[in-house]
Enzyme design. Sequence first.
Site, short mmCIF file in Angstrom:
data_model
loop_
_atom_site.label_atom_id
_atom_site.label_comp_id
_atom_site.label_asym_id
_atom_site.label_seq_id
_atom_site.Cartn_x
_atom_site.Cartn_y
_atom_site.Cartn_z
N ASP A 404 0.86 -1.19 0.00
CA ASP A 404 0.00 0.00 0.00
C ASP A 404 0.89 1.24 0.00
O ASP A 404 2.11 1.14 0.20
CB ASP A 404 -0.87 -0.06 1.27
CG ASP A 404 -1.91 1.04 1.33
OD1 ASP A 404 -2.30 1.58 0.26
OD2 ASP A 404 -2.34 1.38 2.46
N GLU A 407 2.64 4.85 -4.09
CA GLU A 407 2.64 5.78 -5.26
C GLU A 407 3.95 6.52 -5.39
O GLU A 407 4.33 6.84 -6.52
CB GLU A 407 1.46 6.75 -5.12
CG GLU A 407 0.10 6.09 -5.26
CD GLU A 407 -0.28 5.23 -4.05
OE1 GLU A 407 0.21 5.56 -2.95
OE2 GLU A 407 -1.00 4.24 -4.20
N ASP A 478 -8.93 3.26 -2.47
CA ASP A 478 -9.97 3.70 -1.53
C ASP A 478 -11.23 4.21 -2.22
O ASP A 478 -11.43 5.41 -2.39
CB ASP A 478 -9.39 4.79 -0.63
CG ASP A 478 -8.26 4.24 0.22
OD1 ASP A 478 -8.10 3.01 0.27
OD2 ASP A 478 -7.54 5.05 0.83
O1 MIG Z 1 -4.39 6.04 4.13
O2 MIG Z 1 -3.49 0.86 5.72
O3 MIG Z 1 -5.91 2.02 0.40
O4 MIG Z 1 -6.81 -0.17 1.85
O5 MIG Z 1 -6.72 -0.01 4.64
C1 MIG Z 1 -4.83 4.83 4.61
C2 MIG Z 1 -4.64 1.60 5.89
C3 MIG Z 1 -3.79 3.79 4.27
C4 MIG Z 1 -4.96 2.95 2.36
C5 MIG Z 1 -5.39 1.71 1.66
C6 MIG Z 1 -6.39 0.99 2.50
C7 MIG Z 1 -5.76 0.65 3.83
C8 MIG Z 1 -5.29 1.91 4.54
N1 MIG Z 1 -4.36 2.63 3.68
#
Ligand code: MIG
Length: 748
Positions: A404, A407, A478
């Site tokens: 996650d 980017e 998200d």
């Molecule tokens: O800004 O890890 O898209 O699936 O649960 C939140 C916490 C950071 C974004 C991900 C989401 C995840 C969440 N992450």
Amino acid sequence: MMLRKSKNIPDGQVFHLDSYRRIEILSEDVVRVVFTGGMEEDPSAAVVGAAATVSNLAADTIEGRLCIHTGKLRIFADPSFHIDFSAADGRILSEEYRGLRVPLKMERSGTEEFAAWEGHDRPVFEAKADYRFQSVRRLHAGDCVYGLGDKAGFLNQRGYAYEMWNTDNADPHNENFRALYKSMPFFLVLGDAGAYGIFLDNHHRTYFDMGKENPDYYVFGCDEGYLDYYFIYGPTLPEILERYTALTGRMPLPPLWTLGYHQSRWGYESKDEIRFIAETMRACQIPCDCIHFDIDYMDHFKVFTWNKERYRDGKKLLADLKSEGFKAVAIIDPGVKAQPGYGVFDEGEHLSYFAKTPEGETYRNAVWPGDAAFPDFGNPSVRAWWGGLHRFLLDMGIDGVWNDMNEPASFHGPLPDDLVFSDEGRRARHADIHNIYGHNMAKSTYEGWKRLSGRRPFVLTRACFCGSQRYTAAWTGDNHSIWSHLRLVIPQLCNLGLSGMAFCGTDVGGFGGDTTPELLTRWVQVGCFSPFFRNHSAKGTRNQEPWQFGESTLAIYRRYVELRYRWIPYLYDQVRLAAQKGWPVMRPLAFHYPSDPQVREINDAFLLGENVLVSPVLEQGARQKLVYLPEGIWYDYWTSAREEGSRWLIREAPLDLCPIYIKSGTILPTWPLRQLIDPLQETELVLEVFGPNASCTHYQDNGETFDYQNDVYNLYRIVADETGAFTVELRQSGYPQYRRVTAGRVVL
Ligand code: MIG
């Protein structure tokens, strides 16, 4: 200037237009156009395929215009470097637009400051002066544009403008978004002369205006990097996907359990919550293979650590889950907490593996653990190191990794463009590698896990680039628990699939905001057909596990998860096609019915494989669905009613029903219902036969190792006659076979 010609390309297939411009003929159908402007050529993160020898190549120059014939294609280059493509029979496929870009002077009257004063966004006016490198190409009446990764909106992207710059944007994703998490600079144009694809192999920031500024042309271009694109002829979409993925790679076969149902939430804040979820899943008899561990399992969000308080006895927890038949996927973010004394940080610092400021300091920005450093994944040694760190998770008993924030996202403003990273041994700025940061992180994770475990890895990513399908599955980030995001699922996943990313899914039920029982119900009716199937939601939102809304919602939810589990063999066959040919698992109708103008813009139905048409309800309160059936004979999956195609029909669709149609001539291979996937237990294949003379090709292996690469698998060819009686032929046998193949259902 350095020339990086395509792998294995014979000199005779390279045509130099001048010292900075060349055309490479990679095969009869695939042509690469490179205009470097004298810049040194970047290593490609995406391309792994090599050129083939084209035997019937001919070229001549007529009045200064170079014309190359490949047998399938004609490529023209005029003295002003316009590059045009036509089919061998002369039909024009794609030609450069002559003349200047003329942005439509759309009226924008009124003083926008006043609107901004009240808090309205200022409209982004994309019409921009020419890019440093660009190709402006004609749009023909009827052309539809597909692909471009995870862009939000509709299946046909004609009329919209996009940017490739991996972006974490928590606002509700909409068709007017220019960028999202993924950069996949590949699109397909389906028009009356057939279809072609264009892949712009540039991982800097790039721009795609698909007929927004002017409906007569589209533009793709860049101000950084240079123009390096592949023209991929079809004329069909399946052929384009096959050729595009020959170039950029295909998904490897995943562990079979990853095709099961995944339950997740940010966050289950303790081991007790995780245990409760696992127990309730079994108690409610919702088939389930995997529980995801979001950031709370870590010690202060430090990657490759474990929270010893709330997740005390982690190994025992994971062992207990395993004995109940659950796999566990753990999240890993790129940001490494900048805390001396924390091993991962100390080691990365010592080895100089983190991104630096231009002054040479380790760069820091805040993410979940607070101040963090960012690994330089463009450096192969960093990738090997990071891959090796997964030993920690493997030893704990984790089965897969979820990447996650890659980017990369950051809390204190974006990373500055000039941070120092590397791109395969070359010094690079953040702006140069931003779009392949997630790609390289997933690559490192996949390769590390494979090396450590010897088994098929499972990696899930939010950010990626073209070619990432070689390493990872992807989810769409998200979304929100809103109906417009349920409607987004089909076009977004179809376009991801057309961009080569066959293994993809959305957060079922919606991530942000409170879901409703009806929304969740309609979502699982789509989600159970998406290649990656996970219910996930955010902290503070209403919980949305299947049992949260009472018995009736649970019963419907169960019915669709059960359908998924019975169909695992069929789904796995589609995944194998993705691994072999790069075909998406979830396909727009246009993929197989390109000459039917009715289907080119269908956003609310899709094909699972070739012969299963799913047309879910995507509107609150709707209890009927307008369904289009393409040519041929179709069977209603629920009633077995026989329907003529090439027409629209209205299907009753009460809350517990998602309309499904099976094309006549199809055999669906299924397994008996189970609560989890275990290929070693499956000794019986149950066939559902639709229509006379039906057939299928079915693949079987252990679903876990790479033994299939040494022929440890079975391939069955099953053919039924006009009465539905079938015969089974083994095309390949290298694995224990089913003991029984039976007909569960014959519909004639
Ligand atoms: O800004 O890890 O898209 O699936 O649960 C939140 C916490 C950071 C974004 C991900 C989401 C995840 C969440 N992450």
